[in-house]
Design a protein around this motif. Sequence first.
Motif, mmCIF file in Angstrom:
data_model
loop_
_atom_site.group_PDB
_atom_site.id
_atom_site.type_symbol
_atom_site.label_atom_id
_atom_site.label_comp_id
_atom_site.label_asym_id
_atom_site.label_seq_id
_atom_site.Cartn_x
_atom_site.Cartn_y
_atom_site.Cartn_z
ATOM 1 N N ASN A 8 -6.518 -36.084 141.604
ATOM 2 C CA ASN A 8 -5.695 -36.691 142.650
ATOM 3 C C ASN A 8 -5.107 -37.990 142.099
ATOM 4 O O ASN A 8 -5.772 -39.020 142.080
ATOM 5 N N ILE A 9 -3.866 -37.904 141.608
ATOM 6 C CA ILE A 9 -3.192 -39.034 140.973
ATOM 7 C C ILE A 9 -2.038 -39.492 141.856
ATOM 8 O O ILE A 9 -1.228 -38.675 142.301
ATOM 9 N N ARG A 10 -1.959 -40.794 142.091
ATOM 10 C CA ARG A 10 -0.872 -41.336 142.915
ATOM 11 C C ARG A 10 -0.180 -42.463 142.144
ATOM 12 O O ARG A 10 -0.820 -43.442 141.786
ATOM 13 N N PRO A 11 1.127 -42.333 141.893
ATOM 14 C CA PRO A 11 1.841 -43.378 141.156
ATOM 15 C C PRO A 11 2.315 -44.506 142.078
ATOM 16 O O PRO A 11 2.621 -44.280 143.249
ATOM 17 N N THR A 59 -10.189 -40.578 132.252
ATOM 18 C CA THR A 59 -11.624 -40.297 132.327
ATOM 19 C C THR A 59 -12.145 -40.432 133.755
ATOM 20 O O THR A 59 -12.924 -39.591 134.225
ATOM 21 N N ILE A 60 -11.700 -41.465 134.458
ATOM 22 C CA ILE A 60 -12.132 -41.665 135.843
ATOM 23 C C ILE A 60 -11.654 -40.521 136.728
ATOM 24 O O ILE A 60 -12.366 -40.087 137.646
ATOM 25 N N ALA A 61 -10.451 -39.997 136.453
ATOM 26 C CA ALA A 61 -9.865 -38.938 137.286
ATOM 27 C C ALA A 61 -10.696 -37.664 137.301
ATOM 28 O O ALA A 61 -10.570 -36.840 138.214
ATOM 29 N N LYS A 62 -11.548 -37.490 136.318
ATOM 30 C CA LYS A 62 -12.396 -36.286 136.269
ATOM 31 C C LYS A 62 -13.422 -36.272 137.397
ATOM 32 O O LYS A 62 -13.959 -35.214 137.741
ATOM 33 N N TYR A 63 -13.714 -37.450 137.949
ATOM 34 C CA TYR A 63 -14.776 -37.556 138.955
ATOM 35 C C TYR A 63 -14.316 -38.175 140.277
ATOM 36 O O TYR A 63 -14.863 -37.857 141.329
ATOM 37 N N ALA A 64 -13.332 -39.062 140.239
ATOM 38 C CA ALA A 64 -12.973 -39.871 141.407
ATOM 39 C C ALA A 64 -12.251 -39.056 142.482
ATOM 40 O O ALA A 64 -11.707 -37.976 142.228
ATOM 41 N N ASN A 65 -12.231 -39.608 143.684
ATOM 42 C CA ASN A 65 -11.478 -39.000 144.777
ATOM 43 C C ASN A 65 -9.984 -39.223 144.598
ATOM 44 O O ASN A 65 -9.171 -38.318 144.824
ATOM 45 N N LEU A 66 -9.609 -40.452 144.173
ATOM 46 C CA LEU A 66 -8.204 -40.817 144.021
ATOM 47 C C LEU A 66 -8.070 -41.854 142.910
ATOM 48 O O LEU A 66 -8.848 -42.806 142.848
ATOM 49 N N ASP A 88 2.340 -37.122 134.824
ATOM 50 C CA ASP A 88 2.361 -35.729 134.376
ATOM 51 C C ASP A 88 1.285 -35.468 133.325
ATOM 52 O O ASP A 88 0.620 -34.419 133.343
ATOM 53 N N ALA A 89 1.116 -36.420 132.410
ATOM 54 C CA ALA A 89 0.114 -36.261 131.352
ATOM 55 C C ALA A 89 -1.294 -36.229 131.940
ATOM 56 O O ALA A 89 -2.150 -35.442 131.495
ATOM 57 N N LEU A 90 -1.561 -37.062 132.935
ATOM 58 C CA LEU A 90 -2.883 -37.083 133.560
ATOM 59 C C LEU A 90 -3.159 -35.784 134.315
ATOM 60 O O LEU A 90 -4.274 -35.241 134.246
ATOM 61 N N LYS A 91 -2.158 -35.284 135.003
ATOM 62 C CA LYS A 91 -2.349 -34.038 135.760
ATOM 63 C C LYS A 91 -2.512 -32.841 134.837
ATOM 64 O O LYS A 91 -3.183 -31.867 135.184
ATOM 65 N N THR A 92 -1.912 -32.927 133.651
ATOM 66 C CA THR A 92 -2.100 -31.868 132.658
ATOM 67 C C THR A 92 -3.489 -31.949 132.041
ATOM 68 O O THR A 92 -4.169 -30.934 131.859
ATOM 69 N N ALA A 93 -3.928 -33.155 131.734
ATOM 70 C CA ALA A 93 -5.233 -33.352 131.100
ATOM 71 C C ALA A 93 -6.381 -33.082 132.055
ATOM 72 O O ALA A 93 -7.443 -32.602 131.644
ATOM 73 N N VAL A 94 -6.182 -33.420 133.328
ATOM 74 C CA VAL A 94 -7.241 -33.242 134.337
ATOM 75 C C VAL A 94 -6.665 -32.451 135.504
ATOM 76 O O VAL A 94 -6.303 -33.020 136.546
#
Length: 322
Positions: free
Chosen positions: A77-80, A44-51, A67-73
């Motif tokens: 900008n996702i960093r593991p 949910t945060i990834a929809k709005y956040a910078n990182l 992968d699931a987060l990048k598919t959903a949103v």
Amino acid sequence: MSPTFTPTTTDDEVATAFSNEIKGKNVLITGTSINGLGFQAAQTIAKYANLVIITGHSAERLKLAEDALKTAVPGANIRPLILNLASLDAVRKAATEVNAYPEHIDILINNAASSICGFHLTPDGFEQQLATAHLGPFLFTALIFPRVLAAHTSSFTPRVINVASGAHAWCEGINLAELARPKEDTYAGMRAYAQAKTANILMARELTRRAGGRVVGFSLTPGAVLTNFVQNEGARPELLAKGIILEDGSPNPNTPFPWKTLPQGAATILAAAFDPSLNDKPGAYLANSVENNAGVAPHASDAGTAEKLWTLSEQLVGVKFL
């Protein structure tokens, strides 16, 4: 007007209300396995956040979450980050990586914890639950604190969020002697869990006091949610004994507390992280997406205990913090 939140408020509703506060922020969330509260909040945060920085101790599960987060949103900008909170050496390694990031950390969400389990010692000789939910996060927060402090401006105060639980009340307080020297003959899984969640609340309040307005800490209970944490087979005997789940592993509908969905549970995490009205309530404890200091058991709100826990935690992990 301030939004009105209830026990059934979802994370999307909170995020919509505070979208301006989330935009442009760099958020680090520990414990983001799929079907967990950390993953739900990250999505949910990834929809709005910078990182959004996500963590896990398993590279395989962390990649699945990424992968699931990048598919959903798409476009998020996702960093593991590999982070094993049960190992102080692993925590130091992860913190070194974070401190090399060019970005500051606006919001740190300490969500990861060990499932309720039998007596088990970490490589450092600490009890598994208290190590993973308190000592590991304490050290991690201390080591990356410069990146959190770097987010402070005249108009923004960074936050450290500790995901605790209403189950903190199911113990009489933290046994500091056993935190330092765990005892198998007096160990009980649910009691250790309650002590770890008590530590989360005490740490958030003591951090707030010591930081002197540069950073604020908040703690919360997400409520009862059927996550992979609850479904862990190791937790089954304790949860059955407490009447929290049924024999088939499903939630017991007759518990005195209502069960929540993942979005409803994650809502309080987002409120703690972004609700601007909390600026006037530093160190607060939240339930159902609003401040609920009255819900904190006396042993989790004692200032003297908080200070003793902080000092002992510094000694055990080998770092001076604030």
